[in-house]
Design a protein around this motif. Structure first.
Motif: not given
Length: 154
Positions: A73-76, A133-144
């Protein structure tokens, strides 16, 4: 800068970042190489990275470690900010906050992390990201948040 100039500058910064990532992959250095994180798209305050879960990213429960997802996430978010910055500026991460909302096993299919710049000012920038995930399931979210400063001349 005009809108045309801004888009050209964003494209140039995005290409510079892509070249850095590719160099790291070719040279066998960096998190892209060690964790299998790949830059898929960058530009206009947005970046998309993918990661193939593997045993390199495992915690004791054979799930992908939260720190690995934080790194993705930080890289993105950092790359999205990089592409959005004005000329002769750079940045450094100041804070990262993530919520792990789903389990990701080391044998799960590839996941996608999409990041967007929320704010890009002369002193600070912020971004948010989601890992899906490929099927649209949220695994993590956040901010920086990022500190923005001029590139030293010399």
């Amino acid at each position: 800068m005009t809108n045309v100039d801004e888009r050209a500058h964003e494209a140039e910064r995005a290409e510079q970042y892509r070249a850095l990532v590719e160099y790291g992959l070719t040279a066998g250095i960096g998190v892209g190489h060690s964790l299998g994180i790949t830059l898929e798209a960058i530009g206009a305050g947005r970046a998309v990275w993918t990661m193939q879960p593997s045993t390199r990213a495992a915690d004791a429960h054979y799930s992908v470690a939260g720190g690995v997802l934080a790194t993705l996430m930080e890289a993105a978010m950092a790359s999205a900010v990089h592409a959005a910055l004005p000329p002769r500026t750079t940045y450094t991460a100041a804070g990262l906050s993530i919520a792990l909302v789903g389990k990701l096993r080391v044998d799960d299919p590839e996941v996608c992390c999409e990041a967007h710049v929320v704010h890009c000012g002369s002193r600070t920038a912020t971004a948010d990201a989601r890992v899906m995930t490929a099927d649209g399931r949220l695994v993590a979210h956040g901010g920086a948040s990022f500190l923005v400063f001029p590139v030293p001349q010399g």
